[in-house]
Design a protein around this motif. Structure first.
Motif, PDB file in Angstrom:
ATOM      1  N   ASP A 136       0.826  -1.204   0.000  1.00  0.00           N
ATOM      2  CA  ASP A 136       0.000   0.000   0.000  1.00  0.00           C
ATOM      3  C   ASP A 136       0.867   1.265   0.000  1.00  0.00           C
ATOM      4  N   ILE A 137       2.077   1.165   0.527  1.00  0.00           N
ATOM      5  CA  ILE A 137       2.936   2.358   0.574  1.00  0.00           C
ATOM      6  C   ILE A 137       3.869   2.440  -0.630  1.00  0.00           C
ATOM      7  N   CYS A 138       4.323   1.281  -1.109  1.00  0.00           N
ATOM      8  CA  CYS A 138       5.319   1.250  -2.194  1.00  0.00           C
ATOM      9  C   CYS A 138       4.820   2.034  -3.393  1.00  0.00           C
ATOM     10  N   ASP A 139       5.662   2.980  -3.891  1.00  0.00           N
ATOM     11  CA  ASP A 139       5.245   3.738  -5.070  1.00  0.00           C
ATOM     12  C   ASP A 139       5.998   3.291  -6.328  1.00  0.00           C
ATOM     13  N   GLY A 140       6.666   2.155  -6.223  1.00  0.00           N
ATOM     14  CA  GLY A 140       7.282   1.573  -7.417  1.00  0.00           C
ATOM     15  C   GLY A 140       8.529   2.281  -7.926  1.00  0.00           C
ATOM     16  N   LYS A 147      14.096   1.832  -6.207  1.00  0.00           N
ATOM     17  CA  LYS A 147      15.398   2.083  -5.581  1.00  0.00           C
ATOM     18  C   LYS A 147      15.899   0.833  -4.854  1.00  0.00           C
ATOM     19  N   CYS A 148      14.972   0.092  -4.268  1.00  0.00           N
ATOM     20  CA  CYS A 148      15.357  -1.097  -3.508  1.00  0.00           C
ATOM     21  C   CYS A 148      15.948  -2.175  -4.406  1.00  0.00           C
ATOM     22  N   ILE A 149      15.487  -2.209  -5.669  1.00  0.00           N
ATOM     23  CA  ILE A 149      15.965  -3.253  -6.578  1.00  0.00           C
ATOM     24  C   ILE A 149      17.462  -3.112  -6.769  1.00  0.00           C
ATOM     25  N   ASN A 150      17.901  -1.884  -6.954  1.00  0.00           N
ATOM     26  CA  ASN A 150      19.334  -1.669  -7.112  1.00  0.00           C
ATOM     27  C   ASN A 150      20.083  -1.847  -5.798  1.00  0.00           C
ATOM     28  N   ALA A 151      19.400  -1.540  -4.703  1.00  0.00           N
ATOM     29  CA  ALA A 151      20.076  -1.629  -3.409  1.00  0.00           C
ATOM     30  C   ALA A 151      20.310  -3.073  -2.993  1.00  0.00           C
ATOM     31  N   CYS A 152      19.448  -3.971  -3.406  1.00  0.00           N
ATOM     32  CA  CYS A 152      19.568  -5.353  -2.924  1.00  0.00           C
ATOM     33  C   CYS A 152      20.728  -6.069  -3.606  1.00  0.00           C
ATOM     34  N   PRO A 153      21.718  -6.473  -2.841  1.00  0.00           N
ATOM     35  CA  PRO A 153      22.880  -7.130  -3.444  1.00  0.00           C
ATOM     36  C   PRO A 153      22.577  -8.553  -3.879  1.00  0.00           C
ATOM     37  N   LYS A 154      21.429  -9.062  -3.549  1.00  0.00           N
ATOM     38  CA  LYS A 154      21.126 -10.457  -3.855  1.00  0.00           C
ATOM     39  C   LYS A 154      20.064 -10.596  -4.931  1.00  0.00           C
ATOM     40  N   ASN A 155      19.732  -9.530  -5.600  1.00  0.00           N
ATOM     41  CA  ASN A 155      18.696  -9.599  -6.637  1.00  0.00           C
ATOM     42  C   ASN A 155      17.396 -10.162  -6.095  1.00  0.00           C
ATOM     43  N   ALA A 156      17.101  -9.898  -4.835  1.00  0.00           N
ATOM     44  CA  ALA A 156      15.958 -10.576  -4.228  1.00  0.00           C
ATOM     45  C   ALA A 156      14.657  -9.795  -4.390  1.00  0.00           C
ATOM     46  N   ILE A 157      14.739  -8.629  -5.008  1.00  0.00           N
ATOM     47  CA  ILE A 157      13.519  -7.841  -5.143  1.00  0.00           C
ATOM     48  C   ILE A 157      13.117  -7.782  -6.611  1.00  0.00           C
ATOM     49  N   VAL A 158      11.868  -8.069  -6.868  1.00  0.00           N
ATOM     50  CA  VAL A 158      11.359  -7.995  -8.243  1.00  0.00           C
ATOM     51  C   VAL A 158      10.169  -7.048  -8.253  1.00  0.00           C
ATOM     52  N   MET A 159       9.783  -6.581  -9.424  1.00  0.00           N
ATOM     53  CA  MET A 159       8.610  -5.728  -9.520  1.00  0.00           C
ATOM     54  C   MET A 159       7.430  -6.603  -9.923  1.00  0.00           C
ATOM     55  N   LYS A 160       6.335  -6.392  -9.240  1.00  0.00           N
ATOM     56  CA  LYS A 160       5.141  -7.157  -9.596  1.00  0.00           C
ATOM     57  C   LYS A 160       3.973  -6.186  -9.530  1.00  0.00           C
ATOM     58  N   ASP A 161       3.261  -6.050 -10.611  1.00  0.00           N
ATOM     59  CA  ASP A 161       2.153  -5.099 -10.723  1.00  0.00           C
ATOM     60  C   ASP A 161       2.576  -3.715 -10.241  1.00  0.00           C
ATOM     61  N   GLY A 162       3.738  -3.281 -10.622  1.00  0.00           N
ATOM     62  CA  GLY A 162       4.174  -1.923 -10.290  1.00  0.00           C
ATOM     63  C   GLY A 162       4.654  -1.750  -8.863  1.00  0.00           C
ATOM     64  N   LYS A 163       4.676  -2.827  -8.103  1.00  0.00           N
ATOM     65  CA  LYS A 163       5.141  -2.730  -6.717  1.00  0.00           C
ATOM     66  C   LYS A 163       6.333  -3.660  -6.524  1.00  0.00           C
ATOM     67  N   ALA A 164       7.167  -3.286  -5.571  1.00  0.00           N
ATOM     68  CA  ALA A 164       8.288  -4.169  -5.263  1.00  0.00           C
ATOM     69  C   ALA A 164       7.778  -5.417  -4.559  1.00  0.00           C
ATOM     70  N   GLU A 165       8.471  -6.548  -4.812  1.00  0.00           N
ATOM     71  CA  GLU A 165       8.137  -7.765  -4.081  1.00  0.00           C
ATOM     72  C   GLU A 165       9.435  -8.469  -3.703  1.00  0.00           C
ATOM     73  N   VAL A 166       9.526  -8.881  -2.439  1.00  0.00           N
ATOM     74  CA  VAL A 166      10.734  -9.560  -2.005  1.00  0.00           C
ATOM     75  C   VAL A 166      10.573 -11.058  -2.266  1.00  0.00           C
ATOM     76  N   VAL A 167      11.551 -11.614  -2.959  1.00  0.00           N
ATOM     77  CA  VAL A 167      11.511 -13.045  -3.217  1.00  0.00           C
ATOM     78  C   VAL A 167      12.168 -13.733  -2.027  1.00  0.00           C
ATOM     79  N   GLU A 168      11.360 -14.386  -1.231  1.00  0.00           N
ATOM     80  CA  GLU A 168      11.877 -14.886   0.042  1.00  0.00           C
ATOM     81  C   GLU A 168      12.975 -15.925  -0.132  1.00  0.00           C
ATOM     82  N   ALA A 169      12.905 -16.658  -1.254  1.00  0.00           N
ATOM     83  CA  ALA A 169      13.923 -17.692  -1.481  1.00  0.00           C
ATOM     84  C   ALA A 169      15.313 -17.090  -1.553  1.00  0.00           C
ATOM     85  N   LEU A 170      15.368 -15.854  -1.911  1.00  0.00           N
ATOM     86  CA  LEU A 170      16.677 -15.250  -2.136  1.00  0.00           C
ATOM     87  C   LEU A 170      17.116 -14.257  -1.079  1.00  0.00           C
ATOM     88  N   CYS A 171      16.161 -13.631  -0.408  1.00  0.00           N
ATOM     89  CA  CYS A 171      16.502 -12.611   0.569  1.00  0.00           C
ATOM     90  C   CYS A 171      17.315 -13.237   1.695  1.00  0.00           C
TER      91      CYS A 171
END
Ligand SMILES: Cc1cc2nc3c(=O)[nH]c(=O)nc-3n(C[C@H](O)[C@H](O)[C@H](O)COP(=O)(O)OP(=O)(O)OC[C@H]3O[C@@H](n4cnc5c(N)ncnc54)[C@H](O)[C@@H]3O)c2cc1C
Ligand code: SF4
Ligand code: SF4
Ligand code: SF4
Ligand code: SF4
Lengths: 790, 298, 134
Positions: A584-588, A591-615
């Protein structure tokens, strides 16, 4: 979860706590809190009796949030989580308050103030537990799809091993044929087997294997990545021959080639021969089919030619083809992007770009391959010199490493030449001759037997004799201390190996790391030689470092085996204490995608989503999010704020508070160790346990000062020993931003800083905290107004 | 633009043609070379041992002199010193490196010269005229060309001091191009030759003439093999070895054809069509005029 | 007759003396001969630059008798090419300094004829004096 019912359990620890801290006073203090339902004291909370008390109270009073104030969580967290389960409660609605190591033991000689400090700590625990919620362990499912990048011998071998064991393999090669450098070599040292004869059956097998999808002339243009589903996009360049899949259409009748008016250097033949604009890349190319080089073809230049299209009896020429994008999902990746020869222009004193009779090792492979033809496409003359270590072992160009194959390939090329043409007079100028592999020394000796002369001295420079175009070589024969200045018909530069240029893109896509020589870095040189810093991504062959074919093949099979081990797990557990997104807060903003050193964040429907398998729970993304949309389970922004509040609520304006955000692995443990040794430090210190310093946001630091902190320290492990080596960088950014905000209000930015601790840095910790305590007293006190204004 | 400029001993004597032509060529580009007040010898060669500070006094004393050239209105800047002679440049830059890396040495050097009004803080950058010309823009230099040098084959001679060691060189140590770019911008044809970076023999010309003759011979032969009409240089010592020593060469090798050696600024003055008095050919041993008359001033 | 050398405190001390003067670590030298091969003066030297390096590493004081250090004119051709980033010219300078500090000059200006001195530019004279005399 309905109404929150909180129970607080205070442990005397057989006197360890209660002899210093007045637990009754603490108990009375907490009881005044309206939201606390039960407060109990026990002599040994971790004992069977203690645990039983907690379980009974919880059941009886319907408690659904528990605070246990006892020893360091590093001792009994597991025990008490078990207690929770026995009480029918989720282990994540439990808070442990460290009254022993961090309070009673450290401040043994100040019982009264220690009691006040204990109240703060318990208060913070209660504040936090109110915001706790249930978390469940997650299981992640895996498939068996594997991407292999690079179709050299490394990639082919890995792909075949994986395909043979039932995995689905995508083999992506940027050139129009697979085979890599091995397919170019004439014969291989030390056995002098025909290189093409060994690799071509494997190339054909890769093409025909039902489990391998072969994509040549193709490059990865995007990966969104994590172990469960690396989402891959490949761009396949057009060959301009239709249809691509059904090769039967083209008859390989060569009529097009005969008609084509354009010729260009044959890249596969290293430029020693020409080919047409429409061509088959190599005699043993896989796939074996034509393609049109649109960089030289006249049709693409100015539309002036369509001879091949006209002459083709099967009408398979199609100038209208466009690059095609192919998208698929894989569970694991092998990077086998190989090497390139170092550019001879890096060593201009050898005049490769200027003198026609100076060639590279790879060129010499092709020259030797054709040497028995009559006449050979590239004659070599009589006197030939090889110069070793060109572009290797050379600090002047920043390539300090030994390329490992050039000694032996020069010995090989010289031997092959000498055997084919015994009249040749061949010299090898070397610094050290490295013949370390099986059969290599014997091979070197055989070259001497053949009459090849080894000169111990590296050539310093070459120049050309104008009249006859021969090359003059200058060197010292360091064994006889004489200077050689002699003419040669041909000089071969034994160029070193460097990482393939297009590896760089892959490194960026997958966030891999490189070692100081520029090759891909393995996770551990001894026991994880083909793993990388990214889970599910493996490396092999010369992409990892210079090596010969046997080592490449062994490593490729090793990487394939590691993929099999990974995929055989089918599913795996994930600790739920990870990042998550408030959608509800994420405005897409990404910035987090670049910040994550593990590529664990993906965009889904315009919002960030953390892929738990990788975080891995480092918290770097949280500091990067400008709107606090990213958060961390069991250490949420709200929980952090409430903890800080709890610790500072009771502070009197004339007191000082040093808030220390201590990473769980190093800093928190130093404080534990100090307690165990009864070493004291400034009692104004308040230690808050956090997963990592990267998790601390600018806002949180500022909030702490607003609430009464007089100094804030972010402690974390030194990068070299940290599981999150990037923490410091992230933390320092947050600190700088917070300091700027404070400076704005006239508060010294120096009050906040980052410090590295190993778990053994006892003296460093006490010195720091005591020093800080003293320093804070030197500063002008922050006024209540200032705090309000922040 | 008025830039502080260090002439050095040679340019006031043996290489006066270098200075004359440089000042004139600079003027044509609106670059005024303002002579450093009270300058002294640069020291010529740098001392390479760690403990030998004495030999760094000379360059440092010059660098001190720059301190208020801007405030006193003498020049537009006082953090850059323009140098023409490659040897001076090399010596200055090496000293600068040393004092920048080692503040103790700098302090000692300042202490030695405590009677000087200024102290040196390591902040002056040494710029060779070629670097300044590059900064000015070779394309822009072309605009000032009035005399066609078309067809004149010029062999750019870098020697050592301009490009080595890497820390002080103004261009790539093996494949420099700055001279070639200048020559092209002047409308002449730069010759590609392998002797362009080879040592001329330097100061051994004082006590080891045979050695030096061998080296210059190699260089001159290569220039002639490549059909160069003239050689250009930016070092008075190279010029001496390559130009003046040709007399000796002729003595011992009757067939030897002399080849003129010019300072690059002389070539600029010619290309800009400046007054012949600014060429300063008086000190050139191999007279360039016959060649220039044949190929340029026709 | 092959020379026999002994490696002892004396040779180590000489190596250190030279290395301290010029800040070069001679043990790094690969003996690749790049320096010698490219040295424009090498034909006039009695030992090659690489051998000079070698002798210093082995602490052989007889290196001080060699002509090589007086012929090296700091052209730095070797310096920019040495794959170990060593600087032979600095070694040569250190050896010259050891000799010069013992007041053993290589250049006697009095022996050069007046005409010759007149002809020589001061840039050459000063450089030679600074490098070849104390
Ligand atoms: C002159 C010479 C002679 C040699 N002789 C011998 C010998 O006799 N015996 C021996 O054992 N070894 C020899 N070697 C070493 C041998 O070539 C290597 O060990 C071997 O080829 C390494 O294979 P590889 O698959 O790791 O790399 P490569 O053969 O380089 O294959 C990598 C492949 O990946 C592709 N690729 C790169 N980037 C991308 C990308 N981004 N996307 C898609 N595809 C990509 C490349 O096009 C290439 O096809 C020699 C090397 C040289 C230079
Ligand atoms: S393998 Fe031989 S030629 Fe190649 S870098 Fe190593 S030592 Fe030099
Ligand atoms: S916590 Fe670390 S690993 Fe997890 S998503 Fe955030 S930045 Fe990536
Ligand atoms: S070039 Fe460097 S490494 Fe090679 S011999 Fe000379 S000093 Fe030693
Ligand atoms: S610096 Fe000395 S040793 Fe090195 S190449 Fe030049 S003259 Fe030879």
């Amino acid at each position: 979860m309905g109404e929150k019912k909180i129970g607080v359990f205070l442990c005397q620890c057989g006197g360890n706590i209660s002899k210093t801290i007045d637990l009754d006073a603490v108990s009375q203090y907490v009881e005044t809190r309206e939201d606390v339902d039960v407060v109990k004291i026990h002599s040994n909370m971790c004992s069977g009796a203690g645990q039983k008390m907690i379980i009974e109270e919880a059941k009886e009073k319907g408690l659904n949030r528990i605070v246990i104030a006892s020893c360091s969580p590093h001792f009994h967290e597991k025990t008490f989580k078990g207690t929770m389960e026995k009480a029918g409660l989720n282990p994540f609605v439990l808070e442990l308050v460290n009254l022993r190591e961090h309070c009673s033991w450290a401040h043994k000689d100040q019982p009264e103030i220690a009691t006040e400090k204990a109240k703060d700590l318990v208060n913070a625990g209660v504040n936090k537990v109110r915001e706790d919620y249930e978390l469940a362990k997650k299981k992640i499912q895996m498939g068996n799809r594997v991407l292999v990048i690079g179709g050299g011998i490394a990639g082919i071998q890995a792909a075949l091993d994986l395909a043979d064991t039932g995995n689905q393999v995508y083999l992506v090669e940027k050139e129009p044929t697979i085979g890599g450098k091995m397919a170019i070599l004439t014969k291989t040292f030390p056995t002098e087997d025909c290189s093409a004869c060994i690799i071509s059956p494997k190339m054909a097998a890769a093409q025909d294997h039902p489990n391998i999808t072969l994509l040549t002339n193709s490059e990865i243009v995007r990966t969104v990545g994590h172990r469960l589903l690396f989402d891959i996009t490949v761009e396949k360049k057009p060959r301009y021959i239709k249809p691509e899949i059904d090769m039967d259409q083209c008859l390989i009748c060569e009529q097009c080639v005969q008609e084509c008016p354009v010729s260009a250097p044959n890249k596969w033949e290293q430029g020693i021969m020409q080919r047409k604009a429409i061509y088959i890349p190599a005699a043993l190319a896989i796939p074996f089919n034509y393609l049109i080089d649109d960089t030289v073809c006249l049709h693409f230049k100015d539309g002036s030619c369509n001879k091949c299209e006209t002459v083709c009896p099967q009408q398979v020429i199609d100038f209208s083809q466009k690059p095609e994008r192919i998208q698929f999902i894989v569970d694991s990746i092998i990077v086998a992007t190989g090497y390139d020869s170092v550019e001879p222009s890096e060593k201009p004193m050898f005049g490769y770009d200027k003198f026609q009779n100076v060639v590279t090792g790879l060129e010499m492979e092709r020259i030797v391959d054709h040497i028995t033809e009559n006449p050979p496409p590239r004659p070599v003359g009589k006197r030939i010199a090889f110069i070793q270590c060109v572009g290797s072992r050379d600090e002047q160009i920043g390539r300090e490493y030994c390329s490992r194959v050039c000694c032996m390939y020069s010995v090989k090329l010289a031997s092959l030449l000498k055997q084919a043409k015994p009249d040749k007079d061949i010299y090898i100028f070397y610094t050290d001759l490295r013949a370390f592999g099986k059969g290599f020394e014997e091979y070197y000796k055989r070259a001497q037997d053949l009459g090849i002369k080894f000169i111990r001295g590296k050539a310093a420079e070459l120049y050309e004799n104008h009249e006859n175009k021969k090359v003059v070589l200058k060197a010292e024969d360091t064994l006889s201390r004489q200077i050689i200045e002699s003419e040669f018909d041909l000089v071969v530069l034994a160029m070193g190996l460097k990482p393939n240029d297009s590896t760089e893109k892959i490194v960026n896509f997958l966030k891999l790391t490189k070692s100081s020589d520029g090759f891909l870095q393995e996770a551990h040189p001894k026991y994880k030689p083909v793993d990388t810093n990214i889970e599910g991504v493996f490396i092999c062959g010369t992409a990892q470092g210079p090596k010969d074919i046997p080592d490449t093949v062994a490593q490729a099979s090793a990487a394939a085996a590691r993929v099999m081990v990974t995929l055989a797990q089918k599913e795996f557990d994930v600790d739920p204490q990870l990042a998550f997104v408030h959608t509800d807060i994420c405005d897409g903003c990404q910035k987090c995608i670049n910040a994550c050193p593990k590529n664990a964040i993906v965009m889904k429907d315009g919002k960030a989503e953390v892929v738990e398998a990788l975080c891995i729970g480092c918290g770097a993304c949280i500091a990067a999010c400008p709107v606090e949309a990213l958060d961390f389970h069991n250490s949420t922004n709200l929980q952090m704020y409430r903890t800080v509040d709890g610790i500072l609520e009771e502070k009197n304006p004339e007191e000082n508070r040093l808030v220390i955000f201590a990473d769980n692995t190093c800093t928190y443990r130093v404080a534990d160790a100090l307690g165990i040794r009864k070493m004291k430090y400034d009692i104004d210190a308040r230690i808050i346990r956090v997963p990592s310093s990267a998790r601390i946001t600018t806002n949180l630091i500022v909030h702490a000062v607003k609430m009464g902190a007089d100094a804030v320290v972010l402690g974390d492990c030194p990068a070299a020993s940290s599981q999150f080596p990037w923490s410091r960088e992230v933390a320092e950014k947050s600190i700088a931003a917070a300091a700027a905000i404070l400076e704005n209000e006239g508060i010294e930015g120096k009050r906040i800083y980052f410090e590295e601790f190993t778990a053994g840095d006892l003296v460093k910790f006490t010195t720091l905290v005591n020093g800080l305590g003293a320093q804070v007293k030197q500063f002008t006190r922050i006024t209540e107004q200032q705090r309000k204004d922040i | 633009m008025k830039i502080p400029y260090f002439p050095g001993c040679s340019l006031k004597t043996y290489a006066s043609g270098f200075e004359k032509s440089a000042i004139a060529a600079g003027k044509a580009l609106d670059i005024e070379l303002v002579e450093l007040p009270r300058w002294n010898c640069c020291g010529v060669v740098s001392s390479l041992t760690k403990d030998d500070l004495m030999h760094h006094l000379a360059p440092v004393r010059n660098l001190m002199r720059l301190s208020d050239m801007k405030t006193s209105g003498l020049a537009d800047e006082d953090k850059r010193l323009l140098v023409l002679c490659s040897m001076c440049m090399n010596t200055f830059k090496r000293t600068n490196l040393k004092v920048r890396e080692n503040s103790e040495d700098l302090a000692t050097l300042n202490d030695f010269m405590y009677l000087e009004e200024a102290k040196y803080d390591g902040s002056v950058d040494i710029v060779h005229f070629l670097e300044l010309l590059k900064e000015y823009g070779f394309d822009k230099i072309s605009e000032s060309v009035n005399t066609s040098l078309a067809g004149l084959k010029v062999a750019p001679y870098y020697g050592c001091m301009l490009i080595r060691p890497k820390e002080v060189g103004i261009d790539d140590a093996e494949e420099p191009t700055i001279f070639e770019n200048l020559i092209s911008s002047l409308g002449a044809e730069p010759v590609s030759w392998h002797a362009k970076n080879q040592c001329c023999g330097s100061y051994l010309t004082v006590n080891k003439q045979d050695t030096v003759i061998k080296l210059t011979r190699r260089i001159l032969d290569n220039a002639q093999q490549e059909k160069a009409d003239v050689i250009v240089t930016s070092c008075p010592l190279c010029a001496f070895n390559l130009d003046s020593r040709q007399a000796l060469l002729q003595e011992t090798n009757p067939g030897f054809e002399p080849i003129p050696v010019l300072y690059f600024t002389q070539l600029m003055a010619i290309a800009f069509g400046l007054d012949a008095a600014t060429y300063g050919f008086e000190k050139n041993k191999v007279d360039p005029m016959p060649l220039l008359n044949k190929k340029v001033f026709i | 007759m092959a020379k026999k050398i002994k490696l002892d405190d004396k040779t180590q001390a000489f190596q250190k003396l030279v290395e301290d003067l010029c800040g070069q670590n001679t043990a790094k030298c690969d003996q690749c001969g790049t320096c010698s091969g490219g040295c424009p003066f090498v034909e006039d030297m009695d030992i090659t630059p690489a051998e000079l390096m070698r002798k210093v590493m082995l602490g052989q004081e007889d290196v001080l008798e060699s002509e090589t250090m007086w012929i090296c004119a700091t052209c730095n051709t070797c310096t920019v090419r040495c794959p170990r980033k060593l600087d032979v010219s600095k070694i040569a300078e250190a050896l010259r300094q050891i000799r010069l500090r013992n007041e053993i000059d290589q250049l006697d200006i009095g022996k050069i004829s007046r005409e010759e001195i007149k002809e020589l530019p001061q840039i050459a004279l000063i450089a030679a004096l600074r490098k070849l005399s104390s």
